[in-house]
Scaffold this motif. Structure first.
Motif, PDB file in Angstrom:
ATOM      1  N   ASN A 184      20.344 -45.594 -18.124  1.00  0.00           N
ATOM      2  CA  ASN A 184      20.925 -44.913 -16.970  1.00  0.00           C
ATOM      3  C   ASN A 184      20.044 -45.018 -15.724  1.00  0.00           C
ATOM      4  O   ASN A 184      20.162 -44.219 -14.809  1.00  0.00           O
ATOM      5  CB  ASN A 184      21.199 -43.449 -17.305  1.00  0.00           C
ATOM      6  N   GLN A 185      19.194 -46.025 -15.703  1.00  0.00           N
ATOM      7  CA  GLN A 185      18.325 -46.235 -14.547  1.00  0.00           C
ATOM      8  C   GLN A 185      18.781 -47.443 -13.737  1.00  0.00           C
ATOM      9  O   GLN A 185      19.089 -48.497 -14.297  1.00  0.00           O
ATOM     10  CB  GLN A 185      16.874 -46.447 -14.990  1.00  0.00           C
ATOM     11  N   ILE A 186      18.834 -47.265 -12.425  1.00  0.00           N
ATOM     12  CA  ILE A 186      19.049 -48.384 -11.506  1.00  0.00           C
ATOM     13  C   ILE A 186      17.669 -48.711 -10.959  1.00  0.00           C
ATOM     14  O   ILE A 186      17.123 -47.970 -10.150  1.00  0.00           O
ATOM     15  CB  ILE A 186      20.012 -48.016 -10.380  1.00  0.00           C
ATOM     16  N   ARG A 187      17.103 -49.804 -11.412  1.00  0.00           N
ATOM     17  CA  ARG A 187      15.700 -50.097 -11.132  1.00  0.00           C
ATOM     18  C   ARG A 187      15.556 -51.123 -10.005  1.00  0.00           C
ATOM     19  O   ARG A 187      16.238 -52.138  -9.984  1.00  0.00           O
ATOM     20  CB  ARG A 187      15.017 -50.622 -12.405  1.00  0.00           C
ATOM     21  N   PHE A 188      14.655 -50.821  -9.099  1.00  0.00           N
ATOM     22  CA  PHE A 188      14.327 -51.733  -8.004  1.00  0.00           C
ATOM     23  C   PHE A 188      12.866 -52.136  -8.127  1.00  0.00           C
ATOM     24  O   PHE A 188      12.001 -51.294  -8.399  1.00  0.00           O
ATOM     25  CB  PHE A 188      14.587 -51.075  -6.655  1.00  0.00           C
ATOM     26  N   GLY A 189      12.597 -53.419  -7.891  1.00  0.00           N
ATOM     27  CA  GLY A 189      11.235 -53.925  -7.974  1.00  0.00           C
ATOM     28  C   GLY A 189      10.642 -54.218  -6.612  1.00  0.00           C
ATOM     29  O   GLY A 189      11.254 -53.965  -5.572  1.00  0.00           O
ATOM     30  N   ARG A 190       9.448 -54.794  -6.609  1.00  0.00           N
ATOM     31  CA  ARG A 190       8.755 -55.070  -5.348  1.00  0.00           C
ATOM     32  C   ARG A 190       9.507 -56.103  -4.515  1.00  0.00           C
ATOM     33  O   ARG A 190       9.416 -56.107  -3.284  1.00  0.00           O
ATOM     34  CB  ARG A 190       7.336 -55.554  -5.646  1.00  0.00           C
ATOM     35  N   SER A 191      10.270 -56.980  -5.163  1.00  0.00           N
ATOM     36  CA  SER A 191      11.024 -57.992  -4.424  1.00  0.00           C
ATOM     37  C   SER A 191      12.225 -57.411  -3.692  1.00  0.00           C
ATOM     38  O   SER A 191      12.893 -58.129  -2.950  1.00  0.00           O
ATOM     39  CB  SER A 191      11.489 -59.105  -5.370  1.00  0.00           C
ATOM     40  N   MET A 192      12.504 -56.135  -3.909  1.00  0.00           N
ATOM     41  CA  MET A 192      13.523 -55.476  -3.091  1.00  0.00           C
ATOM     42  C   MET A 192      13.124 -55.570  -1.621  1.00  0.00           C
ATOM     43  O   MET A 192      13.984 -55.675  -0.741  1.00  0.00           O
ATOM     44  CB  MET A 192      13.628 -54.004  -3.517  1.00  0.00           C
ATOM     45  N   PHE A 193      11.842 -55.566  -1.346  1.00  0.00           N
ATOM     46  CA  PHE A 193      11.337 -55.503   0.025  1.00  0.00           C
ATOM     47  C   PHE A 193      10.763 -56.827   0.514  1.00  0.00           C
ATOM     48  O   PHE A 193      10.266 -56.900   1.644  1.00  0.00           O
ATOM     49  CB  PHE A 193      10.263 -54.419   0.130  1.00  0.00           C
TER      50      PHE A 193
END
Length: 264
Positions: free
Chosen positions: A122-131
């Protein structure tokens, strides 16, 4: 009686004061977030200096303010530094391993049979490449414009809702009645990608102003990549409730001619 009423009035006043204090505190915090810079260079620097969660909060707040884009009920938005550099974000929509994993002889030879489908479900995960994005030398650079960040964010919120709509049989409210099997998840995967990428592109020019690079990448995914629907299907469920421009959320498979025209 007068003492009793006086005590009640005092308690009521105290509760109102506490409520107003909390409301003002939350409002100040929200104004602080919304007033923070949405400059992609600043957000990149924040993410690279250990403030990625705060940077993600800014994107979330902006998405909510501009278009009400958010996660489906029960899903949580998190920053995950363990995501590989090549992955901007990730969400697990499959809940169950392949059916043949119930057969020991087949299960021992398949990686999918030992994968954990419950952790971070149930996690929507964002990594460093989001930015960030890689330049020709492989060095990380800020993404061109802030709306490219919103593009990625809306896509992942879309995947969150696609799973929820499927598991509530299109109602989009209430408890999830079914689990997404390995077979069903893979059956709909290309259609889900097409659906949400076309939706993001439909926002460009009014709600979003994407960079040429982002627009080109989305179109490439649809025309020749993993969002191509030539041999796959589109779920008939409509856009998440309250999202702007619902007519830009496709619910049918495009004809070969329509897809060709789009890609040309």
């Amino acid at each position: 009686m007068k003492l009793k009423y006086a005590k009640l009035n005092w308690l009521l006043t105290a509760f109102i004061f506490i409520g107003i204090t909390l409301l003002l505190s939350n409002s100040v915090e929200l104004r602080s977030v919304m007033g923070a810079s949405d400059d992609p260079v600043t957000l990149f620097q924040m993410a690279e200096s250990g403030q990625a969660e705060a940077a993600l909060d800014i994107v979330s707040a902006s998405a909510a303010q501009i278009g009400g884009w958010g996660a489906a009920p029960g899903d949580e938005i998190v920053f995950d530094p363990s995501l590989a550099r090549g992955i901007r974000a990730s969400i697990l929509v499959i809940d169950l391993p392949p059916g043949e994993c119930s057969l020991p002889k087949l299960a021992r030879n398949r990686q999918e049979c030992v994968d954990d489908y419950t952790a971070k479900q149930n996690q929507i995960r964002f990594g460093r490449s989001m930015f960030s994005t890689a330049d020709e030398q492989g060095n990380r650079q800020p993404r061109p414009v802030f709306d490219d960040l919103l593009s990625t964010y809306i896509e992942e919120m879309g995947h969150s809702w696609q799973e929820y709509l499927y598991e509530t049989e299109g109602r989009g409210v209430g408890p999830r009645n079914i689990l997404t099997s390995w077979e069903e998840g893979n059956y709909w995967a290309h259609g889900w990608e097409y659906q949400v990428k076309m939706y993001v592109l439909s926002l460009d020019g009014r709600w979003l102003f994407l960079s040429v690079a982002e627009r080109t990448e989305l179109k490439s995914n649809i025309c020749t990549g993993y969002a191509n629907t030539e041999h796959y299907y589109i779920p008939a469920y409509s856009a998440p409730p309250g999202w702007p421009n619902p007519e830009g959320w496709p619910t049918t498979k495009p004809s070969s001619e329509a897809l060709q025209d789009f890609c040309e």
